[in-house]
Design a protein around this motif. Structure first.
Motif, mmCIF file in Angstrom:
data_model
loop_
_atom_site.group_PDB
_atom_site.id
_atom_site.type_symbol
_atom_site.label_atom_id
_atom_site.label_comp_id
_atom_site.label_asym_id
_atom_site.label_seq_id
_atom_site.Cartn_x
_atom_site.Cartn_y
_atom_site.Cartn_z
ATOM 1 N N ARG A 117 2.452 4.709 14.536
ATOM 2 C CA ARG A 117 2.456 3.888 13.340
ATOM 3 C C ARG A 117 1.228 4.194 12.488
ATOM 4 N NH1 ARG A 117 2.541 -1.083 10.401
ATOM 5 N NH2 ARG A 117 0.492 -1.896 10.869
ATOM 6 N N GLY B 197 -4.566 -0.629 6.188
ATOM 7 C CA GLY B 197 -3.262 -1.279 6.330
ATOM 8 C C GLY B 197 -2.793 -1.395 7.770
ATOM 9 N N GLN C 79 -2.910 -6.425 8.018
ATOM 10 C CA GLN C 79 -2.720 -6.786 6.617
ATOM 11 C C GLN C 79 -3.791 -7.759 6.149
ATOM 12 O OE1 GLN C 79 0.565 -6.431 8.411
ATOM 13 N NE2 GLN C 79 0.066 -4.428 7.579
ATOM 14 N N GLY D 296 -0.192 -2.358 2.861
ATOM 15 C CA GLY D 296 0.530 -3.204 3.810
ATOM 16 C C GLY D 296 0.830 -2.488 5.109
ATOM 17 N N SER D 297 0.639 -1.169 5.115
ATOM 18 C CA SER D 297 0.885 -0.400 6.333
ATOM 19 C C SER D 297 0.118 0.906 6.209
ATOM 20 C CB SER D 297 2.380 -0.099 6.476
ATOM 21 O OG SER D 297 2.773 0.800 5.466
#
Lengths: 368, 517
Positions: free
Chosen positions: A238, B316, B319, B335-336
């Motif tokens: 991620r 990110g 958040q 946000g990411s």
């Protein structure tokens, strides 16, 4: 073990060039042993003849009978590579099978779809079969979407998330057919399981196509790398920008699709669909095939070819039991023993303990 | 601050000469600790100082290789946490070690339910639970599920459970790190109350303010060894920090004159981005600073000061709830990580193993991963491109591998770190956030990574650099944001960046500098 020589020369080398070989070596060895056993004890095991324009023989049977396990193994490999598992494939097979059998039953169409469907079934059979197959596969993919949503959006553990559909899926199939078992007599639909092209069973051709597509899609695009990255370390993936959620979603959809195809083949084999029988315990065979094929249940590196070899191994075992006329209730025991043996052989820990040696490539660190 | 403890207070615990070795690491090397009844004793030290190992020795998780533990006049050698508890040593860990889905009473009585005719005597259990909590000044419904209460209450329930078993010594391991300010106040008040009842409390924390508010005495460890023990009142913050990081503030002042002379101050560079009030409740307060093009901004502070949290908000990975990053004329709040990557950001995390490397994949796979992610799934880098990329970075960063196909998990820490750097440099970022890139790697590799940062700056890439070693921060940064207790406490620029200046900023007690030298 080509790597051994490579390792001797110059610096020690990790098993590169060979993770695939390393994954394949044990299932292939087991498969070879089984075949040798059969050659010794089953007369005419290797002979392949042409009967009524189709290839026939023990070896052909393995491929034909094993086609649904191979299909499931392809989808399951991708799911397991992300660190998940899909227990619902057997139930998805049943849904696809029952839906297809229902949609070629005039009575069911009358009640559920209306007269137009039957008109089409009668007048433009081939086109309608196309619709039936498409509908069944769409339903299977939707089942995969359900699994994917539970796992990737709602973060439910895969084993639980797919257990839901494993249990409920057969109920859905029952609901579709109203609890009835439909049988049909439609050569066009039966071709899926029983047909041949140039003597080769059509189901085997489907498997080859699906496997080819899966290998191509994962290795010619970055999909394979990302699936492995997600399975190996999803936090790191991620933070490296891998679309972890989308990847998870995708593998369950693919697994659903593979299960749907397998369901269609199984039911067309017997020209009927019993919601309680189609694909029963198939998920377990598929998981066995994947694990035996070298993909770890913890996720990460995956080996599609290994899984297919694993599926063939399981089918060969089953067929060997038939050939040796072992009673079905006893046949499970030798099957279990062989699976345990292959799993043990794959464990470096076991090999170390068993022989007190590790093959040189395995433990190389190359630490700086 | 509390009353100074009288030296006459009876000694409860005496740890001396404790050694504990793990394969390749000497985690404790002659640890020493003396606790008296009715005192709160702070155990301080940076990462790897041996605090956790000592706690594990005291609670019977580890058996020491050498040394003695004397509790209440008797030698003890606890064999398990349960054994330690029966000896009177109870521990409450940072992560609440209770069952969140059980009721408060069930949690308090678990494993020691009162029984009546063989069945659990619930009325008695509830009464006992209420009594245990009342002792801590808590009144709450013991039949409600534990997770319906706040973390602070859960923490106190854990303490109540720990005290239930005739504890003489209470060990609190980072108990306040997930609490907000009012909850911290409540917990400290509770500690004060327990102290007055004669309990000895070993308080492990990295929050300076709390140490000075509550503790009577401080013991400092560094690299597994005892450094100093002193009454809190006699150990100024700057001294404490100096002992923790192993620097004598006075000696530093002299050396820093040289560093300052060498220190390059960049000509006013064009601004790349401005972090404006970025923050998240309970993680890190509003942080504001400017990042110039080709500039290296250091984030300095002790462990838990909010360095990593700031980096994660910028990238990110977490958040942000407030503030933004002003870049290219827009106010953005990633946000990411994917969004941050689109802004041209890159980050190597502090936790290399958990959040960085993909261990079973090859060096090549690991290096191409971020670039591949930004290109998307369908536009795969060709085999040749991947090999070129991998080989180029292996050579550029001097990564020691047997080949580009070696699994990253088998590399040494420094080489893993370089692979991570390579992964991000391959994306040609505008801003690289490096969280503890030098932690746990050997000196040679440290130097290489430092010079790499300087190279990046030359090329106009901006860097946010985080390191526990102030010396490194001072060497590479043109601007240093100083954090303490999850808040920004100041910014140093150019010539004013010195280790001493950073340390005194960290030590400053609510705006009043203790040590002006």
């Amino acid at each position: 073990m080509a790597d051994r020589s490579e390792g001797r020369r110059g610096k020690p080398v990790a098993w590169h060039g060979g993770p695939v070989m390393q994954a394949l070596i044990w299932p292939v060895a087991a498969l070879a042993l089984l075949v040798i056993f059969n050659v010794l004890f089953t007369p005419g095991y290797l002979s392949i003849s042409v009967v009524e324009g189709r290839l026939s023989g023990y070896l052909i049977d393995i491929f034909r009978d094993g086609s649904s396990v191979m299909l499931l193994a392809v989808g399951m490999t991708l799911v397991i590579a992300t660190g998940g598992v899909d227990l619902s494939v057997g139930a998805i097979m049943a849904i696809a099978a029952v839906l297809s059998a229902s949609m070629v039953t005039p009575e069911w169409n009358e009640a559920n779809l209306g007269g137009w469907a039957n008109a089409m079934l009668a007048d433009r059979t081939i086109a309608w079969i196309g619709v039936v197959i498409a509908a069944s596969l769409v339903a299977s993919v939707l089942a995969g979407v359900w699994n994917g949503a539970l796992v990737s959006i709602f973060k439910i553990q895969p084993i639980i998330a797919t257990l839901v559909l494993m249990v409920a899926g057969r109920g859905v199939a029952q609901l579709v057919s109203n609890g009835r078992i439909f049988t049909y007599d439609l050569p066009a639909l039966e071709f899926l399981g029983k047909g041949t092209i140039l003597g080769v069973p059509f189901s085997v051709i489907i498997v080859a196509l699906v496997a080819f597509l899966a290998i191509g899609l994962t290795r010619l695009t970055a999909l394979g790398l990302m699936i492995e990255a997600v399975g190996d370390n999803d936090t790191a993936s991620r933070s490296s920008g891998v679309p972890v959620r989308a990847i998870r979603f995708m593998v369950y959809m693919v697994s659903g699709l593979c299960a749907g195809i397998a369901g269609l083949i199984e039911s067309s084999n017997v020209s009927s669909a019993n919601a309680n029988q189609i694909g029963l315990y198939a998920e377990l065979d598929a998981i066995f095939a994947v694990v035996v094929g070298g993909t770890a249940l913890t996720g990460g590196r995956f080996f599609l070819v290994g899984s297919i070899v694993g599926a063939l191994l399981i089918q060969t075992l089953t067929n060997t039991m038939y050939a040796q006329e072992v009673r079905p209730e006893i046949a499970l025991i030798p099957k279990a023993l062989v699976i345990v043996a292959v799993c043990l052989l794959q464990s470096p820990e076991f090999r170390r303990k068993a022989w007190g040696v590790v093959r040189p490539g395995v433990r190389v660190g190359g630490k700086a | 601050m509390s009353e100074p403890v009288s030296e006459q207070n009876e000694v409860l615990l005496r740890v001396s000469g404790v050694v504990k070795t793990f394969p390749g690491v000497r985690a404790l090397d002659g640890a020493r600790l003396t606790l008296r009844r009715g005192e709160v004793h702070a155990l301080m030290g940076e990462n790897g100082a041996g605090k956790s190992t000592l706690i594990k020795v005291l609670t019977g998780v580890h058996t020491p290789d050498a040394g003695t533990i004397e509790l209440d006049g008797a030698m003890i050698s606890p064999s398990s946490p349960r054994d330690a508890e029966s000896l009177g040593v109870s521990t409450v860990y940072q992560e609440v070690n209770l069952v969140p889905t059980l009721s408060v009473a069930e949690n308090l009585c678990l494993g020691r339910f009162p029984r009546r005719f063989g069945a659990i005597d619930w009325r008695n259990a509830h009464r006992r639970a209420e009594r245990a909590l009342f002792r801590l000044g808590l009144e709450l419904s013991v039949t409600r599920r534990l997770d319906e209460h706040s973390i602070a209450i859960q923490q106190m329930v854990a303490i109540a459970r720990a005290l239930d078993s005739d504890a003489k010594l209470l060990i609190l391991d980072e108990p306040t790190s997930s609490l907000d300010e009012s909850e911290v106040d409540r917990l400290l008040a509770l500690m004060d109350r327990l102290r007055s009842e004669g309990l000895a409390i070993l308080f492990v924390t990295h929050f300076m303010d709390q140490v000075y508010r509550i503790s009577d005495r401080i013991t400092v460890f560094r690299n597994g060894a005892f450094v100093t023990e002193a009454p809190t009142a006699e150990l100024p913050r700057i001294e404490l920090i100096g002992r923790m990081v192993g620097k004598d503030p006075e000696a530093l002042r002299v050396r820093e004159a040289e560093v300052r002379a060498r220190h390059r101050t960049r000509a006013e560079s064009e601004s790349l981005a401005r972090v404006e009030g970025l923050g998240k409740r309970g993680r890190v307060g509003p942080v504001t600073f400017e990042i110039g093009k080709g500039e290296t901004v250091g984030l300095a502070g002790l462990l838990g000061s909010g360095r990593t949290e700031t980096a994660r908000l910028m990238f990110g990975a977490d958040q942000a709830e407030s503030g933004s990053i002003r870049i290219d004329g827009d106010a953005r709040r990633p946000g990411s990580p994917r969004e941050a990557m689109r802004l041209g950001f890159a980050m190597t995390p502090d936790d290399r193993k958990a959040a960085g490397i993909i261990p079973t994949l090859s060096v090549r796979d690991n290096i191409v991963l971020a670039l591949q992610s930004s290109k998307g799934i369908w536009r795969k880098l060709s085999g040749a491109q991947q090999r070129d990329l991998a080989d180029r970075f292996i050579a550029l960063l001097n990564i020691k591998v047997s080949g580009r196909e070696q699994a990253v998990g088998t590399l040494s820490g420094g080489n893993q770190q370089k692979v991570l750097l390579a992964r991000w440099l391959a994306t040609e970022p505008r801003l690289v956030i490096l969280d503890e890139p030098t932690r746990g790697i050997d000196v040679g590799a440290k130097g290489e990574i430092e010079s790499l940062i300087l190279d990046l700056a030359e090329k106009g890439v901006s860097v946010v650099f985080i390191s526990a070693e102030l010396e490194e921060v001072v060497r590479v940064s043109q601007r240093v944001v100083v954090l303490r207790d999850r808040r920004q406490v100041g910014i140093l620029e150019g010539e004013s960046i010195t280790e001493h200046a950073i340390m005194s900023m960290i030590a400053r007690d609510d705006g009043v500098e203790i040590d002006h030298g």
